[in-house]
Scaffold this active site. Structure first.
Site, PDB file in Angstrom:
ATOM      1  N   CYS A 157      -2.059   8.828   2.779  1.00  0.00           N
ATOM      2  CA  CYS A 157      -1.934   8.613   1.297  1.00  0.00           C
ATOM      3  C   CYS A 157      -3.190   8.876   0.620  1.00  0.00           C
ATOM      4  CB  CYS A 157      -1.469   7.011   1.436  1.00  0.00           C
ATOM      5  SG  CYS A 157      -2.697   5.984   2.278  1.00  0.00           S
ATOM      6  N   GLU A 210       0.942  -1.218   0.081  1.00  0.00           N
ATOM      7  CA  GLU A 210      -0.152  -0.057   0.103  1.00  0.00           C
ATOM      8  C   GLU A 210       1.018   1.157   0.050  1.00  0.00           C
ATOM      9  OE1 GLU A 210      -1.842   2.893   1.080  1.00  0.00           O
ATOM     10  OE2 GLU A 210      -2.937   1.766   2.796  1.00  0.00           O
TER      11      GLU A 210
HETATM   12  P1  NAD Z   1      10.573   6.343   3.866  1.00  0.00           P
HETATM   13  O1  NAD Z   1       9.829   6.056   2.389  1.00  0.00           O
HETATM   14  O2  NAD Z   1      11.780   6.225   4.341  1.00  0.00           O
HETATM   15  O3  NAD Z   1       9.632   5.861   5.209  1.00  0.00           O
HETATM   16  C1  NAD Z   1       8.237   5.100   5.222  1.00  0.00           C
HETATM   17  C2  NAD Z   1       8.094   4.300   6.042  1.00  0.00           C
HETATM   18  O4  NAD Z   1       8.814   2.970   5.640  1.00  0.00           O
HETATM   19  C3  NAD Z   1       8.683   4.527   7.493  1.00  0.00           C
HETATM   20  O5  NAD Z   1       7.847   3.896   8.582  1.00  0.00           O
HETATM   21  C4  NAD Z   1      10.049   3.665   7.313  1.00  0.00           C
HETATM   22  O6  NAD Z   1      10.402   3.214   8.580  1.00  0.00           O
HETATM   23  C5  NAD Z   1       9.642   2.630   6.485  1.00  0.00           C
HETATM   24  N1  NAD Z   1      11.041   2.272   5.943  1.00  0.00           N
HETATM   25  C6  NAD Z   1      11.866   2.967   5.189  1.00  0.00           C
HETATM   26  N2  NAD Z   1      12.680   2.156   4.587  1.00  0.00           N
HETATM   27  C7  NAD Z   1      12.469   1.003   4.744  1.00  0.00           C
HETATM   28  C8  NAD Z   1      13.067  -0.420   4.582  1.00  0.00           C
HETATM   29  N3  NAD Z   1      14.104  -0.482   3.645  1.00  0.00           N
HETATM   30  N4  NAD Z   1      12.319  -1.646   4.798  1.00  0.00           N
HETATM   31  C9  NAD Z   1      11.198  -1.339   5.657  1.00  0.00           C
HETATM   32  N5  NAD Z   1      10.653  -0.329   5.992  1.00  0.00           N
HETATM   33  C10 NAD Z   1      11.114   0.718   5.659  1.00  0.00           C
HETATM   34  O7  NAD Z   1      10.044   7.831   4.034  1.00  0.00           O
HETATM   35  P2  NAD Z   1       9.430   8.896   5.208  1.00  0.00           P
HETATM   36  O8  NAD Z   1      10.414  10.187   5.149  1.00  0.00           O
HETATM   37  O9  NAD Z   1       9.467   8.128   6.536  1.00  0.00           O
HETATM   38  O10 NAD Z   1       8.120   9.169   4.574  1.00  0.00           O
HETATM   39  C11 NAD Z   1       8.017   9.923   3.586  1.00  0.00           C
HETATM   40  C12 NAD Z   1       7.330   9.245   2.457  1.00  0.00           C
HETATM   41  O11 NAD Z   1       6.881   8.028   2.739  1.00  0.00           O
HETATM   42  C13 NAD Z   1       6.082   9.932   2.109  1.00  0.00           C
HETATM   43  O12 NAD Z   1       6.510  10.910   1.015  1.00  0.00           O
HETATM   44  C14 NAD Z   1       5.006   9.157   1.571  1.00  0.00           C
HETATM   45  O13 NAD Z   1       5.350   8.966   0.224  1.00  0.00           O
HETATM   46  C15 NAD Z   1       5.319   7.756   2.120  1.00  0.00           C
HETATM   47  N6  NAD Z   1       4.629   7.231   3.124  1.00  0.00           N
HETATM   48  C16 NAD Z   1       3.587   6.885   2.670  1.00  0.00           C
HETATM   49  C17 NAD Z   1       2.505   6.323   3.715  1.00  0.00           C
HETATM   50  C18 NAD Z   1       1.263   5.527   3.199  1.00  0.00           C
HETATM   51  O14 NAD Z   1       0.355   5.609   3.991  1.00  0.00           O
HETATM   52  N7  NAD Z   1       1.139   5.010   1.936  1.00  0.00           N
HETATM   53  C19 NAD Z   1       2.706   6.278   4.966  1.00  0.00           C
HETATM   54  C20 NAD Z   1       4.157   6.966   5.457  1.00  0.00           C
HETATM   55  C21 NAD Z   1       4.844   7.301   4.571  1.00  0.00           C
END
Ligand code: NAD
Length: 487
Positions: free
Chosen positions: A281, A247
């Protein structure tokens, strides 16, 4: 650091610190203060969680589904008694208002109940004909990864569907918002979930995902987060052919047609957009308005955005709290600067508030160049673009222009417009004349770069099952649901 709060790992039925990795800091986004610690898992902690989950599989998967469901419902009752304290902890970590945190917990509880109460029905055999049945079986150990924006609801969704289906889970919840995972797992522990069936870890996300998905014992990966990370995890999952539920991001359009009730559309958009400081999202982010009502609509939307009271999340007058972390503030600055450099007009907001905390003013941009990053990158913050359109074809083209496909919305009472739009919008979910998010009983899924697989409802439950086809010539299989489940 105050050191007063510390959230631990839960592995094989025991709460504990990481065996070797150093704790991580917890930052309050409203004050930028460091207020606690989160334990971080090492590779050996993860191995222990993997062993515990595997060892618990047989017992948990063979427990009658109705009993698994009852346990989830009892956990929901326990969680209900903790909502006030859990919501306060969530609001302090994440920055959402107390009232948003309470309503998130209400939805998390609903989700535990929904999966619990449907467990027996969704684990029963499905007769196809006299001689043929589909027998749902638990898919195996699940690795679940949840983000920081809606941690209570997302932890509850992934945990409750997988557990009800009979799968042990290793949940890696977001390090920045650990309390929701802890409260939900504590509730499950209190009602007697066996050791190893639920494991909760935090730490270095890439290390944890590589380690868990490197194990062939993990059969399902469920992730909510960015498209970029979702693709990295899907690549890791390919090695062991683990099923993926992804998702990912969204960039939702709202199309407002000339016959729409402007006030209704404005209040629905501003209400939904600025919840959780726009870090959802499904939040609307690109508003397309029929040219004859464009100026009137824009004036009202700007007024609504300026009336949003931004402030401390624990102040009952606050409508919108800070952004969850400094990365989001930096992203808002970058997207605004890029749009303005390409000629956009800032109708309101466009800047960080001049105070401590990660506060960003509700922002509306117009005259945005088609190449501006804000029109292609998920804004994930309190920022909207507004543009006029002349024809329905133009509106559809603009609505479908990004690589995402999570949610789309439109406002019109015309049956012809509704039919055309529902058939043309490229999205996993469409709402007409209101803006509606996810619910426990319905599948939520993106298309295109918003991911694949379903979360929520019957389809979300089935993500954690294998559907085994059983053909029996005779005698008729009377109760295929009670077949032994092979490992
Ligand atoms: P990010 O993509 O680094 O992290 C998003 C989430 O993924 C965090 O909880 C992080 O702990 C986890 N994550 C990151 N790298 C991972 C990995 N290699 N393995 C497992 N989990 C991992 O970015 P961020 O700065 O935390 O969030 C920003 C972006 O993330 C936003 O711009 C948005 O696009 C996206 N996001 C989407 C949702 C959603 O509901 N779809 C929720 C949170 C963030």
């Amino acid at each position: 650091m105050s050191g007063e709060i510390k959230y631990n790992l839960f592995i094989n039925g025991t709460w504990r610190s990481g065996s070797t990795a150093a704790d991580l800091a917890l930052i309050n986004p409203a004050t930028e203060e460091d207020f606690g610690r989160v334990a971080a898992a090492s590779a050996s902690d993860l191995d222990e969680a993997l062993r515990a989950a595997q060892d618990s599989y047989l017992g948990w998967s063979r427990r009658p589904a109705i009993q698994r469901g009852e346990l989830l419902i009892r956990a929901a009752r326990v969680l209900e008694t903790k909502v006030e304290v859990a919501a306060a902890a969530l609001s302090r970590e994440q920055g959402k208002t107390l009232s948003e945190a309470r309503s998130e917990y209400a939805r998390a509880i609903e989700t535990l109940e929904w999966n619990g109460s449907h467990a027996a029905e969704l684990c029963a055999a499905i007769p196809l004909s006299e001689k043929r049945n589909i027998v749902p079986e638990p898919a195996g150990v699940v690795a679940a990864f949840t983000p920081w924006n809606y941690p209570a609801i997302l932890n509850a969704r992934k945990l409750s569907a997988a557990l009800a289906a009979g799968c042990p889970v290793i949940l890696k919840a977001a390090e920045e918002t650990p309390s929701a995972g802890v409260y939900i797992v504590e509730a499950l522990q209190e009602v007697g979930i066996p050791p190893g069936v639920v494991n909760l870890v935090f730490g270095n996300p890439p290390m944890i995902s590589e380690h868990l998905l490197g194990s062939p014992a993990v059969r399902v990966l469920t992730f909510t987060g960015s498209t970029l990370v979702g693709k990295q995890l899907a690549k890791l999952a390919a090695e062991n052919l683990q099923r993926c539920v992804l998702e990912l991001g969204g960039h939702s359009p709202v199309v407002v047609f000339e016959d729409a009730d402007i006030s209704k559309a404005v209040s629905a958009i501003s209400e939904y957009k600025f919840e959780c400081a726009g870090q959802s999202c499904n939040a609307p982010s690109r508003i397309l308005v029929a040219r004859p009502i464009y100026q009137a609509f824009l004036a009202k939307l700007v007024e609504a955005a300026e009336n949003i009271r931004v402030g401390a999340p624990d102040d009952s007058e606050t409508k919108m709290g800070p952004m969850a972390n400094v990365r989001r503030v930096a992203a808002m600055e970058r997207l605004t600067r890029d749009a303005v450099d390409r000629g956009a007009k800032v109708e309101t907001g466009g800047a960080r508030l001049n105070q401590r905390g990660y506060y960003w003013a509700p922002t509306i941009l117009t005259d945005v160049h088609p190449d501006a990053r804000i029109l292609h990158e998920e804004p994930f913050g309190p920022m909207l673009t507004v543009a006029p359109f002349d024809t329905i074809d133009e509106a559809i083209r603009a609505a479908n222009t990004t690589e995402y496909g999570l949610a789309s919305y439109f406002f019109s009472d015309s049956a012809d417009v509704q039919k055309r739009m529902i058939g043309s919008l490229s999205a996993g979910a469409i709402s007409v004349n209101y803006l509606r998010g996810v619910s426990a009983d319905a599948p939520n899924a993106g298309i295109n770069q918003s991911g694949y697989g379903y979360e929520g409802g019957v389809e979300g439950f089935r993500a954690f099952q294998n559907l085994k086809l059983v053909n029996v010539a005779s005698p008729r299989l009377l109760d295929p649901g009670r077949q032994e489940v092979p490992r």
